[in-house]
Design an enzyme around this catalytic site. Sequence first.
Site, PDB file in Angstrom:
ATOM      1  CE  LYS A 306      -0.336   1.306   6.492  1.00 19.14           C
ATOM      2  NZ  LYS A 306      -1.190   0.033   6.684  1.00 19.14           N
ATOM      3  CG  ASP A 342      -3.583  -1.503   4.559  1.00 21.24           C
ATOM      4  OD1 ASP A 342      -2.633  -2.226   3.943  1.00 21.24           O
ATOM      5  OD2 ASP A 342      -3.104  -0.477   4.993  1.00 21.24           O
TER       6      ASP A 342
END
Length: 515
Positions: A306, A342
């Site tokens: 990420k 997210d």
Amino acid sequence: MSFSSWICVPITETACEPFLGAITEAARGADVIELRLDFLPARELGRLLEALRERRVGEGKRLLFTFRPVEQGGRRELTLGERQAFWRGLSAEVVAQIDLADFEMDLAESFAAEESPIPWERVICSWHNFDETPGDLIERYDRMARTPAAVVKIATQARSIGDCLRLFALIDHGRGAKPVIALGMGMAGLTTRLLALSRGALLTFGALRRGAESAGGQPTVAELNDLYRVRELTRETEILGIIGNPVGHSRSPLMHNAALRALGRDGVYLPFEVEQVDDFVRDFVRPATRQLDWRLRGLSVTIPHKRAILSHLDRIDETARRIGAVNTLVVEGEELHGYNTDVTGAMQPLDRRMEVRGARVAVIGAGGSARAVCFGASERKADVTVYARDPEKARLLAAEFGAKAASIDAFQGEADILINCTPIGMHGHSEGQSPIRADALQGVGLVYDLIYTPEETALLRAARAAGRPTLGGLEMLLAQAGEQFRLWTGLSAPLDVMGASIFQREHHGQPEAQQ
């Protein structure tokens, strides 16, 4: 024989009656049924061959006969002479049932100078390498193609996803010549199995069920047919997927493929096990440098990539920039754009459960997911404390979002909300472990674990035993996935369909995605 693109199911039972039963079962989803005769002990093999003399099996499906030695991935110690004798000794009634016969390269070459016991137009010349994917596959194919066999099969161990490029190049090389079967074994080679038919390969293999694989990395026939719909894929199919390591636990293919199917979109969502994100972006993703001709539209990005993906992006949206982590990549023309869904995914389920503003929030971990949660909680004016194994990492993250920091060992239960943002407890990582001691949960108002596989982690189990309300990661997964789908397609995600795909897998025993 005219060749097409087929799904082949290997039969790997070790006794005659189960073997025959599995053939009948396989006929429901296969185009070709491979009879792995080497899996049968001598007595059971004799019984099966006698049964095949008496009746046709497979309900009209094409039958592929294989009698593989150990060194080529079989279950029997067989010399070349023993294999020659086996094929020569088959009765005329059995030979009449053979639509395809797999001859290992040494066997095919040994028969090339004489009359083959099986007509050459039905023969596959095969070679397997269980150590690596070597650089001489084209030369190997050319040598095998010089035998009288009608088809060439090469299967190699994929040590990284980059090995798939050699196998796809091999399929391209064989187009217009002899039909080719080219597959990468192992999780890193899964892409070749799922895209083989769309790239022009003759066969791809799907196990009858979990535990019945004839080689590493085989998906099930149900997954090939229903989850990935491999027969429908073409070179024009839009490609989506998830990159991470590991990715075998991911439910994302279930959700996104269900959404694509529901909307009638020509697309597929695939799992990519990626170790080196730099190489993957260069060779598979960036339009100017990628070595694979495919219509890649976007990717989910998960642990451990990420943050590493940031340096490869041309544009990063403000939320992802502030968090310092990207979980969604979109290919826009020649550019790569990064987003982070997210925050939406983590906070929406929590907002539905309780008021976050002013709440004491204990964030466990200091990685990418923790950054997203800290961002979302700080936006809601929560009182956030970051707990991590490395107090310095906790301090640095907390400083960015106006939070407090502490060692994870210092947590004593003083929180209205505890959110686990670590992979501790994840299937394939540390399943069965918890980042927090059970006795420290007594004072927590709500325990929220972002892990979604297993659905009930050790942390959630301990929280429920302590009488604490819990929230699992599946709700976050669905919320963030819906936003990803919108970014890739411009369409509203069918969240009901996506949620049902997970529910069916979890509660009705649907085949687990090989991811």
